[in-house]
Write a protein that holds these residues in place. Structure first.
Motif, PDB file in Angstrom:
ATOM      1  N   UNK A 135      53.897  24.231  73.883  1.00  0.00           N
ATOM      2  CA  UNK A 135      52.479  23.869  73.812  1.00  0.00           C
ATOM      3  C   UNK A 135      52.230  22.781  72.787  1.00  0.00           C
ATOM      4  N   UNK A 136      52.873  22.877  71.640  1.00  0.00           N
ATOM      5  CA  UNK A 136      52.738  21.825  70.625  1.00  0.00           C
ATOM      6  C   UNK A 136      53.244  20.492  71.171  1.00  0.00           C
ATOM      7  N   UNK A 137      54.343  20.541  71.915  1.00  0.00           N
ATOM      8  CA  UNK A 137      54.884  19.317  72.513  1.00  0.00           C
ATOM      9  C   UNK A 137      53.879  18.717  73.496  1.00  0.00           C
ATOM     10  N   UNK A 138      53.243  19.575  74.292  1.00  0.00           N
ATOM     11  CA  UNK A 138      52.244  19.079  75.249  1.00  0.00           C
ATOM     12  C   UNK A 138      51.081  18.421  74.503  1.00  0.00           C
ATOM     13  N   UNK A 139      50.659  19.041  73.396  1.00  0.00           N
ATOM     14  CA  UNK A 139      49.559  18.481  72.609  1.00  0.00           C
ATOM     15  C   UNK A 139      49.914  17.112  72.047  1.00  0.00           C
ATOM     16  N   UNK A 140      51.196  16.894  71.774  1.00  0.00           N
ATOM     17  CA  UNK A 140      51.654  15.634  71.185  1.00  0.00           C
ATOM     18  C   UNK A 140      52.121  14.630  72.237  1.00  0.00           C
ATOM     19  N   UNK A 141      51.916  14.939  73.503  1.00  0.00           N
ATOM     20  CA  UNK A 141      52.499  14.120  74.569  1.00  0.00           C
ATOM     21  C   UNK A 141      51.622  12.965  75.044  1.00  0.00           C
ATOM     22  N   UNK A 173      41.510  21.690  76.086  1.00  0.00           N
ATOM     23  CA  UNK A 173      40.748  21.070  75.002  1.00  0.00           C
ATOM     24  C   UNK A 173      41.527  19.949  74.306  1.00  0.00           C
ATOM     25  N   UNK A 174      42.797  19.746  74.681  1.00  0.00           N
ATOM     26  CA  UNK A 174      43.583  18.661  74.114  1.00  0.00           C
ATOM     27  C   UNK A 174      43.521  17.398  74.969  1.00  0.00           C
ATOM     28  N   UNK A 175      42.776  17.442  76.058  1.00  0.00           N
ATOM     29  CA  UNK A 175      42.600  16.281  76.927  1.00  0.00           C
ATOM     30  C   UNK A 175      41.273  15.621  76.619  1.00  0.00           C
ATOM     31  N   UNK A 176      41.236  14.298  76.751  1.00  0.00           N
ATOM     32  CA  UNK A 176      39.973  13.582  76.590  1.00  0.00           C
ATOM     33  C   UNK A 176      39.030  14.013  77.708  1.00  0.00           C
ATOM     34  N   UNK A 177      37.766  14.077  77.398  1.00  0.00           N
ATOM     35  CA  UNK A 177      36.796  14.461  78.411  1.00  0.00           C
ATOM     36  C   UNK A 177      36.690  15.969  78.519  1.00  0.00           C
ATOM     37  N   UNK A 178      35.604  16.418  79.067  1.00  0.00           N
ATOM     38  CA  UNK A 178      35.323  17.844  79.138  1.00  0.00           C
ATOM     39  C   UNK A 178      36.254  18.580  80.085  1.00  0.00           C
TER      40      UNK A 178
END
Length: 110
Positions: free
Chosen positions: A44-50, A71-76
């Motif tokens: 999950x941390x890797x995905x957040x930093x991807x 919530x780690x993606x731009x936009x709602x």
């Protein structure tokens, strides 16, 4: 970050890039495939930093099919929109028919 953490992230990205269009997998499945079964959170941390790494992170969900990383993606609703653009049905942050579109790297990558 430590170099070994970065190399694990890169391994996660390699697996994630192989998830087929219209399919999803879980953080735990990637961790297990990489021989680190108890490291789903690190995936999950890797995905957040991807971001900006050409990694389809939207195709990685929790084991129940919930969009826990949205919530780690731009936009709602970007994560949901990206999945829906691939034909994945999402209702209330939950992938529908998960078993039909689930991709297990342990079974698919030899």
């Amino acid at each position: 970050m430590k170099p070994e953490t970065l190399s694990f992230f890169e391994k996660v990205y390699e697996v994630t890039r192989k998830i087929p269009y219209g399919k999803v997998t879980s953080y735990g499945a990637i961790a297990k495939y990489l021989g680190a079964a108890k490291s789903a959170r690190i995936v999950g941390y890797a995905m957040n930093a991807s971001h900006n790494k050409d990694v389809p992170a939207h195709r990685v969900v929790n084991r129940k099919g919930l969009l826990t990383g949205k919530h780690h993606f731009d936009g709602t609703n970007l994560m949901q929109q990206l999945l829906e653009n691939e034909g994945v049905v999402v209702i209330e942050n939950q992938i529908q028919h998960l078993e039909a579109i689930y991709w297990d790297p342990a079974k698919e990558l030899k």
